[in-house]
Design an enzyme around this catalytic site. Structure first.
Site, PDB file in Angstrom:
ATOM      1  N   GLY A   1     -10.258 -23.078 -52.539  1.00 17.44           N
ATOM      2  CA  GLY A   1      -9.182 -22.659 -53.426  1.00 17.44           C
ATOM      3  C   GLY A   1      -7.959 -22.486 -52.556  1.00 17.44           C
ATOM      4  O   GLY A   1      -8.074 -22.185 -51.361  1.00 17.44           O
ATOM      5  N   ASP A   2      -6.774 -22.669 -53.092  1.00 16.43           N
ATOM      6  CA  ASP A   2      -5.597 -22.824 -52.239  1.00 16.43           C
ATOM      7  C   ASP A   2      -5.413 -21.674 -51.248  1.00 16.43           C
ATOM      8  O   ASP A   2      -5.240 -21.893 -50.053  1.00 16.43           O
ATOM      9  CB  ASP A   2      -4.336 -23.048 -53.078  1.00 16.43           C
ATOM     10  CG  ASP A   2      -3.862 -21.823 -53.854  1.00 16.43           C
ATOM     11  OD1 ASP A   2      -4.711 -21.045 -54.354  1.00 16.43           O
ATOM     12  OD2 ASP A   2      -2.646 -21.635 -53.962  1.00 16.43           O
TER      13      ASP A   2
ATOM     14  N   ASN B   1       3.471 -23.272 -55.012  1.00 21.50           N
ATOM     15  CA  ASN B   1       2.322 -24.099 -55.420  1.00 21.50           C
ATOM     16  C   ASN B   1       2.245 -24.262 -56.933  1.00 21.50           C
ATOM     17  O   ASN B   1       1.257 -23.875 -57.568  1.00 21.50           O
ATOM     18  CB  ASN B   1       1.027 -23.479 -54.869  1.00 21.50           C
ATOM     19  CG  ASN B   1      -0.025 -24.538 -54.561  1.00 21.50           C
ATOM     20  OD1 ASN B   1       0.189 -25.725 -54.785  1.00 21.50           O
ATOM     21  ND2 ASN B   1      -1.161 -24.107 -54.052  1.00 21.50           N
TER      22      ASN B   1
ATOM     23  N   ARG C   1       1.528 -25.561 -60.415  1.00 22.17           N
ATOM     24  CA  ARG C   1       0.559 -26.415 -61.098  1.00 22.17           C
ATOM     25  C   ARG C   1       0.804 -26.275 -62.602  1.00 22.17           C
ATOM     26  O   ARG C   1       0.401 -25.279 -63.212  1.00 22.17           O
ATOM     27  CB  ARG C   1      -0.876 -26.021 -60.734  1.00 22.17           C
ATOM     28  CG  ARG C   1      -1.198 -26.209 -59.260  1.00 22.17           C
ATOM     29  CD  ARG C   1      -1.190 -27.686 -58.880  1.00 22.17           C
ATOM     30  NE  ARG C   1      -1.436 -27.909 -57.454  1.00 22.17           N
ATOM     31  CZ  ARG C   1      -0.500 -28.053 -56.539  1.00 22.17           C
ATOM     32  NH1 ARG C   1       0.798 -27.965 -56.899  1.00 22.17           N
ATOM     33  NH2 ARG C   1      -0.798 -28.286 -55.280  1.00 22.17           N
TER      34      ARG C   1
ATOM     35  N   ALA D   1      -4.677 -30.116 -47.297  1.00 21.09           N
ATOM     36  CA  ALA D   1      -3.777 -30.354 -46.168  1.00 21.09           C
ATOM     37  C   ALA D   1      -2.610 -29.376 -46.162  1.00 21.09           C
ATOM     38  O   ALA D   1      -2.276 -28.783 -45.126  1.00 21.09           O
ATOM     39  CB  ALA D   1      -3.272 -31.790 -46.193  1.00 21.09           C
TER      40      ALA D   1
ATOM     41  N   ASP E   1      -2.425 -26.465 -47.677  1.00 27.30           N
ATOM     42  CA  ASP E   1      -2.933 -25.107 -47.462  1.00 27.30           C
ATOM     43  C   ASP E   1      -3.197 -24.865 -45.982  1.00 27.30           C
ATOM     44  O   ASP E   1      -2.879 -23.792 -45.446  1.00 27.30           O
ATOM     45  CB  ASP E   1      -4.232 -24.897 -48.242  1.00 27.30           C
ATOM     46  CG  ASP E   1      -4.097 -25.190 -49.722  1.00 27.30           C
ATOM     47  OD1 ASP E   1      -2.998 -24.968 -50.272  1.00 27.30           O
ATOM     48  OD2 ASP E   1      -5.089 -25.644 -50.323  1.00 27.30           O
TER      49      ASP E   1
END
Length: 310
Positions: free
Chosen positions: A30-31, A166, A168, A257, A259
């Site tokens: 998870g991020d 981030n 989404r 990548a 993260d």
């Protein structure tokens, strides 16, 4: 005065990654957990590292907590909720590019701010607290306010706050809701680590410099605008520098990548590196991560890459 620990806040899910055909591998990712994983690999083992969330009491949740513990990552005062369970996502690849399918609507992590006292205890005595726009998106409005208040209190006590917007779109009820929540989060942020295409989609920025200027105007003093394989823009103390990414000829899997870049950057800053040096080391870490499958690269891969790029 701030403590020495680091805390990352968000949702760690079950990850199914395809290996071809009908073969699937299960892991945990998870991020914000991916970022903490890199931080744990790249910082002194004596520095406390905790993943702040909410967990279920099912076998998968117990395995998840045990997996974290084996890596030297605790869960601080995060609640373990009877009858709850983790979210799940599956990665499918086209070449090295990934797409995701999620099952997370009733995940335990959505209740990470239901107990304000436990949340405050989890963020106590930290040198660094990290969270993301996904952390905000999985919470309803009232717990989101509770979370931001707890982060503001940790900041007042001396912690540095790092935030990756981030964005989404599928996690938000509307673009306006996302803009408002992310803008509010920036008001308690010391280090912002946005990705340019996300900022372009959400705020209409035309170039990374626009993103950096907007975040600086919002009060953020240290900004790194990532842009995939393109150069990153670092802006701090009235300075700015464009720093090329590390080229990878044959990437295997780009999952995690960005993260891991964040984890490398924050680890370098905790070690005392200047922002421009930290970006170079973070680029190297991200380049190493895209050469392995899944979101979490082995600690030895991360640490050796980090050490070579001091």
């Amino acid at each position: 005065m701030a403590g020495q620990g680091v805390a990352s806040i968000g949702e760690c899910m079950l990850e199914l990654s395809g290996a071809g055909g009908d073969d699937w591998r299960m892991g945990f990712a998870g991020d914000t957990f991916n970022t903490l994983w890199a931080l744990r690999a790249l910082t002194d083992a004596a520095r406390p590292a905790d993943y702040v969330s909410a967990f279920g009491d099912d076998p998968f949740s117990r395995d998840q907590i045990a997996f974290m513990g084996d890596a030297g990552i605790g869960i601080a005062a995060s609640p373990v909720i009877s009858g709850a369970r983790p979210g799940l996502y599956a990665i499918t690849l086209t070449g090295a590019e990934r797409s995701f399918t999620y099952w997370r609507s009733d995940a335990a992590a959505r209740r990470l701010a239901d107990d304000p006292a436990a949340l405050a205890a989890s963020l106590k005595d930290r040198a660094l607290v990290y969270f993301s726009g996904i952390t905000l998106a999985i919470l309803d409005e009232a717990p989101r306010r509770t979370l931001l208040a707890a982060i503001a209190s940790a900041r007042k006590a001396g912690a540095r706050i790092a935030f990756d917007p981030n964005y989404r779109p599928r996690l938000w009820s509307s673009v306006d809701a996302a803009r408002a929540a992310i803008t509010e989060a920036l008001s308690v942020t010391d280090i912002a680590l946005p990705t340019f295409p996300d900022e372009q989609a959400l705020f209409g920025d035309t170039r990374p410099a626009d993103t950096a200027a907007r975040l600086n105007q919002a009060g953020v003093s240290e900004i790194v605008v990532k842009d995939g394989a393109e150069p990153a823009l670092a802006a701090w103390d009235g300075r700015s520098e464009t720093i090329p990414a590390v080229s990878v000829t044959n990437p295997v899997d780009t999952t995690g990548a960005g993260d891991s870049f964040n984890g490398g950057y924050l680890a370098a800053r905790l070690a005392g590196d200047a922002p421009s040096v930290a970006v170079r080391r973070a680029h190297a870490v991200a380049a190493a991560v895209v050469q392995v499958r899944g979101a979490l690269a082995p600690f030895e891969v991360l640490s050796s890459t980090f050490a070579k790029n001091q």
